[in-house]
Scaffold this motif. Structure first.
Motif, PDB file in Angstrom:
ATOM      1  N   UNK A  59      51.065  22.760  29.074  1.00 44.33           N
ATOM      2  CA  UNK A  59      49.655  23.289  28.993  1.00 44.33           C
ATOM      3  C   UNK A  59      48.718  22.632  29.697  1.00 44.33           C
ATOM      4  N   UNK A  89      53.913  31.311  32.485  1.00 44.27           N
ATOM      5  CA  UNK A  89      53.005  32.416  32.378  1.00 44.27           C
ATOM      6  C   UNK A  89      52.403  32.146  30.780  1.00 44.27           C
ATOM      7  N   UNK A  90      53.220  32.200  29.906  1.00 42.70           N
ATOM      8  CA  UNK A  90      52.753  31.771  28.461  1.00 42.70           C
ATOM      9  C   UNK A  90      51.807  30.647  28.319  1.00 42.70           C
ATOM     10  N   UNK A  93      48.232  31.562  29.643  1.00 41.74           N
ATOM     11  CA  UNK A  93      47.299  32.264  29.027  1.00 41.74           C
ATOM     12  C   UNK A  93      47.019  31.432  27.673  1.00 41.74           C
ATOM     13  N   UNK A  94      47.697  30.539  27.216  1.00 41.76           N
ATOM     14  CA  UNK A  94      47.475  29.950  26.006  1.00 41.76           C
ATOM     15  C   UNK A  94      46.179  29.004  26.468  1.00 41.76           C
ATOM     16  N   UNK A  96      44.238  29.587  28.723  1.00 39.24           N
ATOM     17  CA  UNK A  96      42.895  30.264  29.077  1.00 39.24           C
ATOM     18  C   UNK A  96      42.279  30.675  27.469  1.00 39.24           C
ATOM     19  N   UNK A  97      42.812  31.112  26.647  1.00 38.09           N
ATOM     20  CA  UNK A  97      42.449  31.411  25.479  1.00 38.09           C
ATOM     21  C   UNK A  97      41.789  30.283  24.546  1.00 38.09           C
ATOM     22  N   UNK A 103      36.751  30.875  32.054  1.00 38.85           N
ATOM     23  CA  UNK A 103      38.167  31.236  32.584  1.00 38.85           C
ATOM     24  C   UNK A 103      38.543  32.732  32.089  1.00 38.85           C
ATOM     25  N   UNK A 104      37.855  33.414  31.345  1.00 41.00           N
ATOM     26  CA  UNK A 104      38.213  34.663  31.238  1.00 41.00           C
ATOM     27  C   UNK A 104      37.951  35.716  32.444  1.00 41.00           C
ATOM     28  N   UNK A 105      36.869  35.208  33.221  1.00 42.88           N
ATOM     29  CA  UNK A 105      36.820  36.116  34.299  1.00 42.88           C
ATOM     30  C   UNK A 105      37.636  35.790  35.627  1.00 42.88           C
ATOM     31  N   UNK A 106      38.258  34.723  35.499  1.00 43.86           N
ATOM     32  CA  UNK A 106      39.217  34.436  36.792  1.00 43.86           C
ATOM     33  C   UNK A 106      39.927  35.449  36.967  1.00 43.86           C
ATOM     34  N   UNK A 107      40.466  35.553  38.209  1.00 47.62           N
ATOM     35  CA  UNK A 107      41.454  36.533  38.720  1.00 47.62           C
ATOM     36  C   UNK A 107      42.767  35.867  38.667  1.00 47.62           C
ATOM     37  N   UNK A 108      43.814  36.444  37.824  1.00 41.45           N
ATOM     38  CA  UNK A 108      45.060  35.764  37.281  1.00 41.45           C
ATOM     39  C   UNK A 108      45.813  36.609  37.799  1.00 41.45           C
ATOM     40  N   UNK A 110      50.217  37.148  38.042  1.00 36.86           N
ATOM     41  CA  UNK A 110      51.525  36.864  37.562  1.00 36.86           C
ATOM     42  C   UNK A 110      52.363  37.469  38.552  1.00 36.86           C
TER      43      UNK A 110
END
Lengths: 254, 254
Positions: A59, A89-90, A93-94, A96-97, A103-108, A110
Motif C-alpha cells: 500500500x 491492483x487491489x 484501489x485500496x 485510492x479509496x 485521486x478519484x479523478x486520476x486516469x488509472x 490496469x
C-alpha cells in the motif's frame, strides 16, 4: 491534473509473454514502482526512474505511485503475472479509496497479464479446463480457518484448485496443513502439480499425487495446482512429460 | 514424425493483448483451426490454410488438427482468451487420449492468453483481487444441479465468481436461474458486472447489484463477475466509471 497511473502485469517471467499493451504502457511511464525482482525485469532507460521496494510494502508503494501521478507524472506499478490476481491492483484501489479525493479523478489503467496459474496450466496440459477456484494460502491478511473453509468448500464441490502464496520464510507450515486438509476430502491419487519459476530459465514442473505431495518441494515461486476426481493424466512414455487435463464433461461431484 | 501442434490463446480481442509468443506460434503454423470468429481474427497469409469450424465441433476440430500435425505439418488451434479456460486445450487432450498412440509423441505447446475474466476485471478495477472461483454456466456437458451446487459452495465460502458461458440461443434461462440461486445466498447489494465484448470496439461494461441484475442484458459474449460481501465500490462522480475491487484482507465469510 494530467497524470496517469498504469498497473501493469508483466506475466510469469518469459519476455515473450509480456503483451504489446504492457510494453506500450511501460514505454509511457516516467516512474516505475514495484517489488524489486519485478522492477528488475524491465530494462532501464533514461528518463524513467525505478522505485523498487520490499514485497510487504504494497500500500505504501501504491500511495507513492498515486502521489506522483497526481503531480502529473506517468507512474507505473508493475506486478508479476496478472496485477489483479493477488497482486498490486487491489492495493492501488485500496490506497485510492483511503486517499485524498483528487485521486478519484486520476486516469488509472490496469493492464492485464498472463497469470502464473494459466501459464503453469498451459505447461502441463489443461488442468484448469473446467470449473476451478483460486485461493491464496497466505494468512497475513486472512484468518487461517477461512483458508481451510474455502479449500474444503471448493474441493468438496469438485473445483480444481490453483493455490497462490503456498509458502514463504514467515509461513512455512501452511501448505502442508492445506494438503493434509485436502487429503481428508479428495482421493489420494488426485493429481497435484508444483510449478516453480514457471517460464523462467530455472522452471521446475513436478506432477505428483495428493497422497505423495511433499510441501518441502515448494518455495515462494511455486504455484500449486490440485486436480479433481475427474482430472485425466495421459502417460506418454519414456522421456516425455505426462499431460494432465480436465475433461470438458463433468459428472456429479465426488 | 516432426509435426507440431500449438493451442494458441488470442486474448479477449484487442490485438495489443496477443502475446509475442502467440504471434510467433501463429507465424510458424501451416494450418489454423478454430471457431470461425477466432480464426478470422488472425490475418491471412500465403502458405497458411485456415480451417474455420462451428462452435460445437471442438473435438472434431482437435482431431483434424492432430491428424495434420501427425503428417508433419504445423497445426495451430486458436481460442479466444486463454485456451485452458473453457476452451480448446481440454478438447485437444481429450482427442489425444482417445486417439492413435502415435499422437502421444507429438510436440504439443499450449500458448496461454489473456483470459476474458482477467481482462474484464482489469477494466473495472480489481474485483478478482482475492480468492475467486470460475464456473461455466453451460449445462451441455455438465448436469445443471452441479452448476448450482458449485455456485452455492463458492458463494457460501466467500469466493468472488467469474461466470463463463452465461447464455446462448440454446440456453436462455441458465443465467437467470443462477442469479436467483445466488440471491438466496448473498446480500442484494453484492456488486455484479456484465462485461460484454471486452476490449473490442463494441465493449459494454455494466456495474449492477445482485438485486437488480437483469439476465436479459447478457449475451454469448458476456463474462459475468459477482463480488462478495467484502467487494468495495468506489464512486467517482459524474462522467467517470466507478471502480470495484476486492480488499487484500478478508474477514470471516458471510
Amino acid at each position: 491534473m494530467s497524470g496517469r497511473l498504469f498497473v501493469i502485469g508483466l506475466g510469469p517471467g518469459d519476455a515473450r509473454l509480456v503483451t504489446p499493451e504492457a510494453q506500450a504502457a511501460l514505454d509511457l511511464c516516467t516512474d516505475l514502482f514495484g517489488y524489486g525482482p519485478y522492477v528488475d525485469r524491465v530494462p532501464q532507460r533514461s528518463g524513467r526512474t525505478a522505485h523498487a521496494s520490499d514485497n510487504r510494502e504494497e500500500v505504501g508503494r501504491a500511495r507513492a505511485a498515486l502521489a506522483l501521478a497526481a503531480e502529473g507524472r506517468v507512474a507505473g506499478v508493475v506486478s508479476g503475472g496478472d496485477p489483479g490476481v493477488f497482486a498490486m491492483a487491489s492495493a492501488v484501489f485500496e490506497a485510492i479509496e483511503a486517499g485524498p479525493p483528487e485521486w478519484l479523478a486520476l486516469e488509472v489503467t490496469v493492464v492485464p497479464g498472463i497469470s502464473a496459474m494459466l501459464a503453469a496450466a498451459a505447461r502441463i496440459g489443461a488442468p484448469l479446463g473446467h470449473d476451478f477456484a483460486v485461493v491464496s494460502l497466505s494468512d497475513n491478511l486472512k484468518p487461517w480457518p477461512l483458508v481451510l473453509q474455502r479449500l474444503g468448500a471448493a474441493a468438496g464441490a469438485g473445483f480444481a484448485l490453483a493455490l497462490y502464496n503456498p509458502v514463504s520464510r514467515a509461513r512455512p507450515w501452511q501448505l502442508g496443513t492445506a494438503l493434509d486438509h485436502l487429503r481428508n476430502l479428495l482421493p489420494a491419487e488426485t493429481p497435484v502439480v508444483f510449478a516453480t519459476a514457471i517460464t523462467r530459465p530455472d522452471e521446475r514442473l513436478e506432477i505428483m499425487t495428493l497422497g505423495d505431495a511433499d510441501p518441502a518441494r515448494a518455495d515462494m515461486r511455486t504455484l500449486v495446482l490440485i486436480g479433481t476426481h475427474e482430472t485425466r493424466r495421459i502417460g506418454r512414455g519414456e522421456g516425455l512429460r505426462d499431460w494432465l487435463y480436465a475433461p470438458r464433461a463433468a459428472r456429479a461431484s465426488a
